[in-house]
Design an enzyme around this catalytic site. Structure first.
Site, mmCIF file in Angstrom:
data_model
loop_
_atom_site.group_PDB
_atom_site.id
_atom_site.type_symbol
_atom_site.label_atom_id
_atom_site.label_comp_id
_atom_site.label_asym_id
_atom_site.label_seq_id
_atom_site.Cartn_x
_atom_site.Cartn_y
_atom_site.Cartn_z
ATOM 1 N N GLU A 110 -45.498 -47.353 -65.182
ATOM 2 C CA GLU A 110 -44.409 -47.207 -64.381
ATOM 3 C C GLU A 110 -45.094 -48.036 -62.893
ATOM 4 O O GLU A 110 -45.700 -47.494 -62.340
ATOM 5 C CB GLU A 110 -44.228 -45.906 -63.829
ATOM 6 C CG GLU A 110 -43.828 -44.987 -65.021
ATOM 7 C CD GLU A 110 -41.915 -45.332 -65.530
ATOM 8 O OE1 GLU A 110 -41.573 -46.124 -64.901
ATOM 9 O OE2 GLU A 110 -42.195 -45.222 -66.783
ATOM 10 N N CYS B 203 -41.057 -46.044 -55.211
ATOM 11 C CA CYS B 203 -40.837 -47.173 -56.190
ATOM 12 C C CYS B 203 -39.594 -47.545 -56.504
ATOM 13 O O CYS B 203 -39.325 -48.511 -57.150
ATOM 14 C CB CYS B 203 -41.494 -46.861 -57.370
ATOM 15 S SG CYS B 203 -40.689 -45.048 -58.252
HETATM 16 P P1 NAP Z 1 -52.306 -48.552 -56.983
HETATM 17 O O1 NAP Z 1 -53.282 -49.167 -56.122
HETATM 18 O O2 NAP Z 1 -52.040 -49.565 -58.065
HETATM 19 O O3 NAP Z 1 -52.919 -47.418 -57.649
HETATM 20 C C1 NAP Z 1 -52.556 -46.440 -58.511
HETATM 21 C C2 NAP Z 1 -53.297 -45.484 -59.435
HETATM 22 O O4 NAP Z 1 -54.408 -46.285 -60.130
HETATM 23 C C3 NAP Z 1 -54.227 -44.765 -58.153
HETATM 24 O O5 NAP Z 1 -54.378 -43.452 -58.629
HETATM 25 C C4 NAP Z 1 -55.410 -45.587 -58.402
HETATM 26 O O6 NAP Z 1 -56.509 -44.614 -57.887
HETATM 27 C C5 NAP Z 1 -55.684 -45.899 -59.618
HETATM 28 N N1 NAP Z 1 -56.713 -47.077 -59.830
HETATM 29 C C6 NAP Z 1 -57.032 -48.137 -59.188
HETATM 30 N N2 NAP Z 1 -57.799 -48.763 -59.856
HETATM 31 C C7 NAP Z 1 -58.156 -48.007 -61.048
HETATM 32 C C8 NAP Z 1 -59.189 -48.291 -61.923
HETATM 33 N N3 NAP Z 1 -60.026 -49.177 -61.853
HETATM 34 N N4 NAP Z 1 -59.386 -47.229 -62.989
HETATM 35 C C9 NAP Z 1 -58.397 -46.115 -62.835
HETATM 36 N N5 NAP Z 1 -57.489 -45.895 -61.791
HETATM 37 C C10 NAP Z 1 -57.516 -46.858 -61.036
HETATM 38 O O7 NAP Z 1 -50.927 -48.093 -56.573
HETATM 39 P P2 NAP Z 1 -50.634 -47.127 -55.342
HETATM 40 O O8 NAP Z 1 -51.089 -48.130 -54.040
HETATM 41 O O9 NAP Z 1 -51.150 -45.822 -55.261
HETATM 42 O O10 NAP Z 1 -49.265 -46.994 -55.308
HETATM 43 C C11 NAP Z 1 -48.286 -47.811 -54.944
HETATM 44 C C12 NAP Z 1 -47.657 -48.624 -55.950
HETATM 45 O O11 NAP Z 1 -47.117 -47.901 -56.760
HETATM 46 C C13 NAP Z 1 -46.438 -49.612 -55.621
HETATM 47 O O12 NAP Z 1 -46.491 -50.814 -56.087
HETATM 48 C C14 NAP Z 1 -45.235 -48.690 -56.104
HETATM 49 O O13 NAP Z 1 -44.108 -49.575 -56.256
HETATM 50 C C15 NAP Z 1 -45.905 -48.178 -57.455
HETATM 51 N N6 NAP Z 1 -45.269 -46.996 -57.711
HETATM 52 C C16 NAP Z 1 -44.229 -47.044 -58.948
HETATM 53 C C17 NAP Z 1 -43.744 -45.821 -59.309
HETATM 54 C C18 NAP Z 1 -42.934 -45.917 -60.794
HETATM 55 O O14 NAP Z 1 -42.513 -44.818 -60.902
HETATM 56 N N7 NAP Z 1 -42.555 -47.139 -61.203
HETATM 57 C C19 NAP Z 1 -43.761 -44.927 -58.672
HETATM 58 C C20 NAP Z 1 -44.673 -44.576 -57.376
HETATM 59 C C21 NAP Z 1 -45.284 -45.884 -56.909
HETATM 60 P P3 NAP Z 1 -57.221 -45.061 -56.329
HETATM 61 O O15 NAP Z 1 -56.085 -44.484 -55.334
HETATM 62 O O16 NAP Z 1 -58.491 -43.844 -56.486
HETATM 63 O O17 NAP Z 1 -57.930 -46.281 -56.235
#
Ligand code: NAP
Length: 673
Positions: free
Chosen positions: A255, A294
């Site tokens: 997602e 999102c």
């Molecule tokens: P993100 O930076 O991509 O991080 C998402 C998750 O991935 C976090 O738990 C992060 O952990 C983890 N992660 C990052 N690198 C990783 C790795 N190498 N191995 C395992 N896990 C890893 O996104 P975000 O900043 O938290 O969220 C914002 C984004 O999410 C926006 O683009 C938004 O559109 C999207 N979003 C989508 C939805 C949906 O349902 N489609 C819902 C909410 C948000 P860490 O924080 O520890 O790095």
């Protein structure tokens, strides 16, 4: 300073010395740290060997009952979560969506689990398939829980809802979860997780928690494990393209971010309820969670002539927004999660302003501390030539308005997002709604149509609902979550089973035509729920149907349709050889044949499914019924649902009709523990 712990293989693990800091969105101060040294292989073993078997020993209904208890426990202990939520920049209204919205999602899954899943260990998916001429070889799809662990990687913006919307269907499926929230809001996720864990409602190993990085976990996953990821497209791409995950065909659902649009219908001109509704929804989507949703509206698509009125009305609405301390009840927009996130949004805003002009908002931070930012409305006059406005997600209070010429143009602009979670269509014209739905559905996971008829009860463009699918194609990740029981099935394996009716009945614990029947030991309506056995059957006496019966029934009910009353007209009909008995007459006579009238265990007839009339019945034909116990589902401690297969035949043993009859049948003794 909060020490955010992980919960791994049955033990809490404190953060390491070099743990990552978590800052308050309001003051910028360091308030917590997270990041524990973890034995991720031991976590997986614990999930696979302890949590999984314990969950799979329970039926869907056992797990649904526990899910309900868990949600209610969380509800009773949710107060401290609100104080933590404010430190993430969320207002009270934002926190309600996150915390109470998450709890409600869990309650919906609990309720659907009891109503729509069997009280069993296996889910039968779809109808039986007849694979042979005489019915001795049949097919049935079954779903059983996967035998590994479900790894949940969540985004920072909804630390509670994001955790619960994945956890509820996973536990209901019977699969243990390892939850990894985003670090920047892990303090709130950990507090909610701790409340759930300490309730002891789910068995040991059913849920574990990783604060900070996930170490080598993803590299240790096998073919029975799965990953459900929510976050940015870049992280999703990096994780899902891991050769290890690809080689092991580990299920990976993403997602990710999306350039959701809202379209104003050409009919929704200034002064209509739809125009005002459009402005209200757009303003709400820009400011709720400071635009860190999102599903937020990133592109506002309006008829050319309505662009300026929308800019004026939306700007006036945004000017009413009160930005400030999220803990204050009159604050209507809080902060972004961190100063780093605000810097990221500002950088993306700069890229967008190459193609679009800012028509509302300033660069000046509204407060001199924390990660606050003013809402930003951009205007892109030439969306056909533009690229960035359809591709760059500024994950904050930012939206771009653009004009469309006609409905095909509106659809094509909407689809330029490359696949989105949701698009809304605000129109009172059902023709506009139909044309746009056809034009944009393939690019969207959800279409939200709203107008004066539904606005009072509608749930909002940005709200994913547990009943409905959440996810979208292409840019949005290509994944799908929730959608009621569909969301549970993502954590199960669908298997096509082929065999004889006897084998399929034993495997699926559901009797089917062709499987053995046993003669009921007494009239089945005199037997209590726990005594009835699958395949237990009653064959009634036969009853002749006369012309007087047909005429009496016709005049008594008012159903004097010509096929029952007029021999010549009936004969002229391609389906009937002459006057025929009413289908409902046959059902009524069948009930008269199999019912046992005295008060007894059968409490009520609650419905009838899959009724098929196969052969017309003429005056002089006779009718008999065979009633067979097909499936039993406990509903309460007092009664359960019994589904009967009913087979009506004529004097030549030809099938007249078949259907499934639903009854509620009492237990002989209380089932209360
Ligand atoms: P993100 O930076 O991509 O991080 C998402 C998750 O991935 C976090 O738990 C992060 O952990 C983890 N992660 C990052 N690198 C990783 C790795 N190498 N191995 C395992 N896990 C890893 O996104 P975000 O900043 O938290 O969220 C914002 C984004 O999410 C926006 O683009 C938004 O559109 C999207 N979003 C989508 C939805 C949906 O349902 N489609 C819902 C909410 C948000 P860490 O924080 O520890 O790095």
């Amino acid at each position: 300073m909060l020490e955010i712990q992980s919960f791994a293989a049955g033990k809490w693990v404190p953060p390491a010395k070099d743990a990552r800091p978590i800052h308050s969105a309001i003051t910028g101060d360091k308030i917590a740290q997270a990041g524990s040294p973890l034995d991720t292989q031991a976590m997986l073993d614990h999930a696979r060997n302890t949590g999984g078997p314990a969950l799979r020993a329970l039926t869907f209904h056992d797990r649904a009952r526990r899910l309900k208890a868990l949600a209610l426990h969380l509800k009773a202990h949710k107060k401290p979560l609100y104080a933590l939520s404010y430190t993430t920049g969320a207002t009270h209204a934002d926190s309600l969506i996150d915390i109470d919205g998450g709890i409600t999602t869990m309650l919906v899954f609990a309720s659907k689990g009891r109503r729509e899943l069997p009280d069993a260990h296996m889910y039968l998916d779809g109808e039986l398939e007849q694979l042979s001429r005489h019915g001795s070889f049949m097919g049935q799809h079954i779903c059983t829980p996967m035998l590994g662990a479900a790894v949940h990687i969540n985004a920072y913006n909804f630390p509670v809802w994001g955790m619960l919307e994945k956890l509820a269907p996973t536990l209901l499926a019977g699969v243990p979860a390892i939850i990894k929230p985003a670090t920047s809001t892990a303090h709130l996720a950990e507090a909610a997780f701790r409340i759930m864990l300490e309730s002891g409602i789910f068995p040991e190993g059913a849920m574990q928690f990783i604060a900070g990085g996930s170490g080598g976990l993803l590299g240790q996953l096998g073919p029975q494990d799965s990953v459900a990821f929510t976050g940015s497209a870049d992280t999703a791409f990096m994780l899902r393209s891991s050769p290890h995950l690809l080689r092991n065909s580990v299920r990976f659902t993403a997602e990710q971010d999306s350039l959701n649009a809202s379209i104003l219908g050409p009919d929704a001109t200034v002064g209509t309820p739809e125009f005002d509704l459009f402005i209200k929804e757009a303003a709400r989507e820009i400011t709720t969670k400071a635009g860190q949703k999102c599903t937020a509206i990133r592109r506002i698509i309006a008829p050319e002539a309505l662009v300026q009125p929308v800019i004026d009305a939306l700007s006036a609405k945004l000017a009413e927004i009160r930005i400030g301390d999220p803990a204050m009840r009159d604050t209507t927009m809080g902060a972004l999660v961190s100063e780093a996130q605000r810097a990221d949004v500002q950088a993306r805003l700069t890229m967008l302003t190459d193609e679009a002009t800012r028509v509302y908002g300033t660069n000046t931070a509204p407060l001199d501390h924390g990660a606050f930012m003013s809402p930003q409305l951009l205007h892109c006059p030439d969306p056909d030539a533009a690229k960035a406005v359809h591709e760059i997600e500024a994950f904050g209070p930012v939206s771009t308005i653009m004009p469309y010429r006609d409905l095909p143009h509106a659809a094509s602009l909407t689809n330029r997002g490359g696949g989105s979670l949701v698009a809304s269509v605000i129109t009172h014209d059902s023709g506009v709604a139909r044309e746009l739905a056809r034009g944009i559905a393939a690019y969207h996971g959800r279409i939200y149509v709203n107008d004066r008829e539904s606005m009072a009860e509608s749930t909002g463009h940005g709200s994913p609902l547990p009943h409905m699918v959440h996810g979208g194609p292409g840019r949005a990740g290509g994944g799908e979550e929730m959608g009621g029981i569909r969301g549970v099935l993502h954590y199960m394996q669908r298997t096509a089973v082929q065999g004889s009716p006897r084998m399929l009945a034993a495997i699926g614990q559901t009797w089917l035509a062709g499987a053995p029947i046993t003669k009921a030991k007494a009239h089945p309506f005199r037997r209590h729920f726990e005594d009835l056995e699958l395949g237990e059957s009653l064959l009634t006496a036969a009853r002749e149907i006369t012309l007087e019966d047909i005429e009496h029934f016709a005049h008594f009910t008012g159903d004097t349709f010509y096929a029952h009353m007029d021999e010549d007209a009936a004969k002229a009909n391609p389906f009937f050889p002459g006057r025929v008995a009413h289908g409902y007459l046959l059902l009524s006579f069948a009930a008269g044949l199999f019912v046992e009238p005295a008060p007894g265990p059968v409490l009520a007839n609650t419905g009838l499914n899959n009724l098929v009339f196969e052969k017309p019945v003429l005056a002089g034909d006779s009718l008999r019924a065979r009633l067979t116990v097909k499936r039993k589902t406990k509903r309460t401690d007092e009664y359960g649902e019994v589904r009967w297969h009913v087979w009506l035949t004529n004097q030549d043993e030809e099938t007249i009709a078949t259907y499934e009859l639903l009854t509620m049948v009492a237990f002989g003794q209380s089932q209360a523990p």
